[in-house]
Design a protein around this motif. Structure first.
Motif, PDB file in Angstrom:
ATOM      1  N   LEU A  61      -7.598   0.365  -3.824  1.00  0.00           N
ATOM      2  CA  LEU A  61      -6.952  -0.180  -2.626  1.00  0.00           C
ATOM      3  C   LEU A  61      -7.668   0.289  -1.358  1.00  0.00           C
ATOM      4  O   LEU A  61      -7.822  -0.477  -0.402  1.00  0.00           O
ATOM      5  N   ILE A  62      -8.106   1.536  -1.361  1.00  0.00           N
ATOM      6  CA  ILE A  62      -8.805   2.065  -0.183  1.00  0.00           C
ATOM      7  C   ILE A  62     -10.161   1.381  -0.010  1.00  0.00           C
ATOM      8  O   ILE A  62     -10.497   0.881   1.069  1.00  0.00           O
ATOM      9  N   VAL A  63     -10.937   1.375  -1.082  1.00  0.00           N
ATOM     10  CA  VAL A  63     -12.306   0.845  -1.005  1.00  0.00           C
ATOM     11  C   VAL A  63     -12.315  -0.653  -0.705  1.00  0.00           C
ATOM     12  O   VAL A  63     -13.184  -1.145   0.031  1.00  0.00           O
ATOM     13  N   PHE A  64     -11.347  -1.382  -1.248  1.00  0.00           N
ATOM     14  CA  PHE A  64     -11.348  -2.840  -1.086  1.00  0.00           C
ATOM     15  C   PHE A  64     -10.339  -3.319  -0.036  1.00  0.00           C
ATOM     16  O   PHE A  64      -9.982  -4.494  -0.015  1.00  0.00           O
ATOM     17  N   TYR A  65      -9.898  -2.430   0.847  1.00  0.00           N
ATOM     18  CA  TYR A  65      -8.945  -2.827   1.878  1.00  0.00           C
ATOM     19  C   TYR A  65      -9.511  -3.973   2.728  1.00  0.00           C
ATOM     20  O   TYR A  65     -10.517  -3.823   3.417  1.00  0.00           O
ATOM     21  N   LYS A  66      -8.854  -5.127   2.635  1.00  0.00           N
ATOM     22  CA  LYS A  66      -9.249  -6.338   3.359  1.00  0.00           C
ATOM     23  C   LYS A  66     -10.718  -6.718   3.112  1.00  0.00           C
ATOM     24  O   LYS A  66     -11.354  -7.361   3.948  1.00  0.00           O
TER      25      LYS A  66
ATOM     26  N   GLY B 107      -6.633   3.918   9.078  1.00  0.00           N
ATOM     27  CA  GLY B 107      -6.186   2.773   9.869  1.00  0.00           C
ATOM     28  C   GLY B 107      -5.647   1.625   9.043  1.00  0.00           C
ATOM     29  O   GLY B 107      -5.574   0.486   9.529  1.00  0.00           O
ATOM     30  N   MET B 108      -5.240   1.883   7.824  1.00  0.00           N
ATOM     31  CA  MET B 108      -4.694   0.827   6.973  1.00  0.00           C
ATOM     32  C   MET B 108      -3.201   0.652   7.258  1.00  0.00           C
ATOM     33  O   MET B 108      -2.500   1.627   7.520  1.00  0.00           O
ATOM     34  N   ARG B 109      -2.732  -0.559   7.185  1.00  0.00           N
ATOM     35  CA  ARG B 109      -1.310  -0.829   7.392  1.00  0.00           C
ATOM     36  C   ARG B 109      -0.562  -0.583   6.086  1.00  0.00           C
ATOM     37  O   ARG B 109      -0.935  -1.084   5.025  1.00  0.00           O
ATOM     38  N   ALA B 110       0.519   0.190   6.177  1.00  0.00           N
ATOM     39  CA  ALA B 110       1.263   0.580   4.982  1.00  0.00           C
ATOM     40  C   ALA B 110       1.889  -0.603   4.260  1.00  0.00           C
ATOM     41  O   ALA B 110       2.083  -0.566   3.038  1.00  0.00           O
TER      42      ALA B 110
ATOM     43  N   TYR C  88       0.796  -1.224   0.000  1.00  0.00           N
ATOM     44  CA  TYR C  88       0.000   0.000   0.000  1.00  0.00           C
ATOM     45  C   TYR C  88       0.834   1.282   0.000  1.00  0.00           C
ATOM     46  O   TYR C  88       0.446   2.283  -0.590  1.00  0.00           O
ATOM     47  N   ILE C  89       1.973   1.247   0.682  1.00  0.00           N
ATOM     48  CA  ILE C  89       2.782   2.461   0.773  1.00  0.00           C
ATOM     49  C   ILE C  89       3.342   2.878  -0.592  1.00  0.00           C
ATOM     50  O   ILE C  89       3.738   4.023  -0.793  1.00  0.00           O
ATOM     51  N   GLY C  90       3.362   1.955  -1.532  1.00  0.00           N
ATOM     52  CA  GLY C  90       3.822   2.279  -2.876  1.00  0.00           C
ATOM     53  C   GLY C  90       2.789   3.040  -3.687  1.00  0.00           C
ATOM     54  O   GLY C  90       3.115   3.564  -4.761  1.00  0.00           O
ATOM     55  N   PHE C  91       1.553   3.101  -3.184  1.00  0.00           N
ATOM     56  CA  PHE C  91       0.481   3.749  -3.936  1.00  0.00           C
ATOM     57  C   PHE C  91      -0.156   4.929  -3.207  1.00  0.00           C
ATOM     58  O   PHE C  91      -0.738   5.809  -3.835  1.00  0.00           O
ATOM     59  N   LEU C  92      -0.070   4.938  -1.885  1.00  0.00           N
ATOM     60  CA  LEU C  92      -0.737   5.977  -1.096  1.00  0.00           C
ATOM     61  C   LEU C  92       0.266   6.710  -0.207  1.00  0.00           C
ATOM     62  O   LEU C  92       1.241   6.111   0.271  1.00  0.00           O
ATOM     63  N   ASP C  93       0.018   7.979   0.028  1.00  0.00           N
ATOM     64  CA  ASP C  93       0.905   8.802   0.846  1.00  0.00           C
ATOM     65  C   ASP C  93       0.459   8.724   2.312  1.00  0.00           C
ATOM     66  O   ASP C  93      -0.481   9.402   2.725  1.00  0.00           O
TER      67      ASP C  93
ATOM     68  N   TYR D 295      -2.083  10.381  -3.352  1.00  0.00           N
ATOM     69  CA  TYR D 295      -1.337   9.270  -3.927  1.00  0.00           C
ATOM     70  C   TYR D 295       0.162   9.403  -3.653  1.00  0.00           C
ATOM     71  O   TYR D 295       0.684  10.508  -3.484  1.00  0.00           O
ATOM     72  N   SER D 296       0.828   8.257  -3.663  1.00  0.00           N
ATOM     73  CA  SER D 296       2.267   8.229  -3.422  1.00  0.00           C
ATOM     74  C   SER D 296       3.027   8.983  -4.510  1.00  0.00           C
ATOM     75  O   SER D 296       2.650   8.960  -5.680  1.00  0.00           O
TER      76      SER D 296
END
Length: 370
Positions: free
Chosen positions: A291-296, A235-238, A220-225, A277-278
């Motif tokens: 990635l945000i909407v479908f997190y887990k 609360g998402m894990r990077a 996730y850290i590769g796509f989101l800041d 975005y990153s």
């Protein structure tokens, strides 16, 4: 007395002769009418019969079963990619595949000609016009940003809108080749409450040997800041494994119930306002909101149904030819494309159908060693 008998016998013979003549006349009349009917049939009814029979023959030859909707986009300057992709899907499956091709008005005529004048005329397809105005306020207007010039990349966000009556569908990027039966991908099991199934970027054949860098992020850290408050508060894990949205199976019933399209649009707007975005993001502008909407909250597809990164440097060293041939779906995501400079272009060439208008030609200037 004898004279009377002779007269009676003569009368009987005359009656019999008359009866024979009448029977003959009737027979000739029947034969004549049948010949006339046959002639009329030959002149008029044959065409009607052909019209009745041909649909029946086509129906018997047509693929039956539950429809397998495949949504894919058609961009004018890479229309050859779409052609190769749908050709590979169609000829590697006996499923009742219907292609829903999302494109802009300036590509429709070229697309129809390419399909109608080649072997692709066997496929079942529908063209869906894409109106870029639906992205107003949701993507950057800065011409230097990649999302400003690729509106069709966001067509996948509207899969439930484009297919209002479907309960399930497959989305494919155009730079793919399918080598397995698409029915198998369509039958992917989605867990209860999941609106889509993606291919995870970690712990799969496609992540092995990837050189970390722009465009090859696997978390996730590769796509989101994660320095932005808006992202941290989610609360998402990077280090959560990301997924690639170039191929996915969607439960459209859940998609509508959860208003996935509305959620994606909301995060698109938030990014325009807050730049979420990153900074290392390459051209995967559609991935962050997903990635945000479908997190887990997504299911997984078989890794062999999305072998990717064939469009990145060193793909020929990462994969053996045997592995690539065994893969059920190949994806040339990355900078290099199979109609240009890329690895394993011979596999793509197998499914490419030349453009009858002569507008599109594969360009092979510098092909990597295979």
């Amino acid at each position: 007395m004898s004279l009377f008998l002779r007269c009676s016998e003569m009368s009987a013979r005359k009656v019999n002769a008359i009866i024979v003549v009448l029977i003959g006349i009737v027979f000739l009349i029947v034969v004549h009418r049948n010949l006339l009917n046959l002639n009329d049939f030959a002149r008029t009814d044959v065409s009607d019969t052909v019209h009745d029979v041909l649909p029946h023959l086509k129906q018997k030859a047509a693929r039956s079963g539950v429809e397998v909707p495949v949504l894919i986009t058609a961009v004018e300057d890479r229309l050859g990619a779409l052609v190769a992709a749908i050709n590979s899907v169609y000829h590697n499956s006996k499923a009742n595949v219907v292609f829903y091709i999302v494109t802009t008005n300036d590509t429709v005529d070229h697309l129809k000609t390419w399909i109608s004048q080649t072997s692709l005329n066997e496929i079942k397809y529908r063209i869906i016009p894409f109106e870029p105005h639906i992205l107003h306020g949701k993507i950057s207007s800065d011409p230097h940003k990649v999302e400003a010039v690729k509106p069709l990349a966001f067509a996948r966000f509207y899969v439930a809108t484009f297919l209002p009556h479907a309960e399930k569908a497959i989305y494919l990027d155009d730079d793919v080749i399918v080598q397995g039966d698409i029915q198998e991908l369509f039958d992917t099991h989605l867990r209860a409450g999941h609106a889509a199934a993606f291919s995870d970027d970690c712990d799969s054949a496609s992540s092995k040997g990837i050189v970390r860098g722009a465009g090859t992020q696997i978390n996730y850290i590769g796509f989101l800041d994660f320095k932005k408050d808006t992202i941290r508060k989610l609360g998402m894990r990077a280090n959560t494994c990301s997924f690639n949205p170039g191929v996915f199976v969607a439960n459209l019933t859940e998609w509508r119930l959860q208003n996935i399209t509305g959620q994606l649009e909301m995060w698109m707007k938030r990014n325009v306002e807050e730049d979420l975005y990153s900074r290392t993001l390459a051209d995967s502008v559609t991935t962050p909101p997903l990635l945000i909407v479908f997190y887990k909250r997504h299911s997984s597809i078989d890794p062999m149904w999305h072998v990717r990164h064939l469009g990145t440097t060193g793909a020929a060293n990462r994969y053996s030819l045997q592995f690539v041939k065994a893969a059920k779906l190949l994806h040339w995501n990355g900078h290099y494309k199979p109609w240009g400079r890329a690895s394993f272009t011979d596999i793509w060439d197998k499914w490419y159908v030349p453009d009858p208008t002569g507008k599109f030609h594969p360009v092979r200037r510098h092909v990597e060693d295979k």
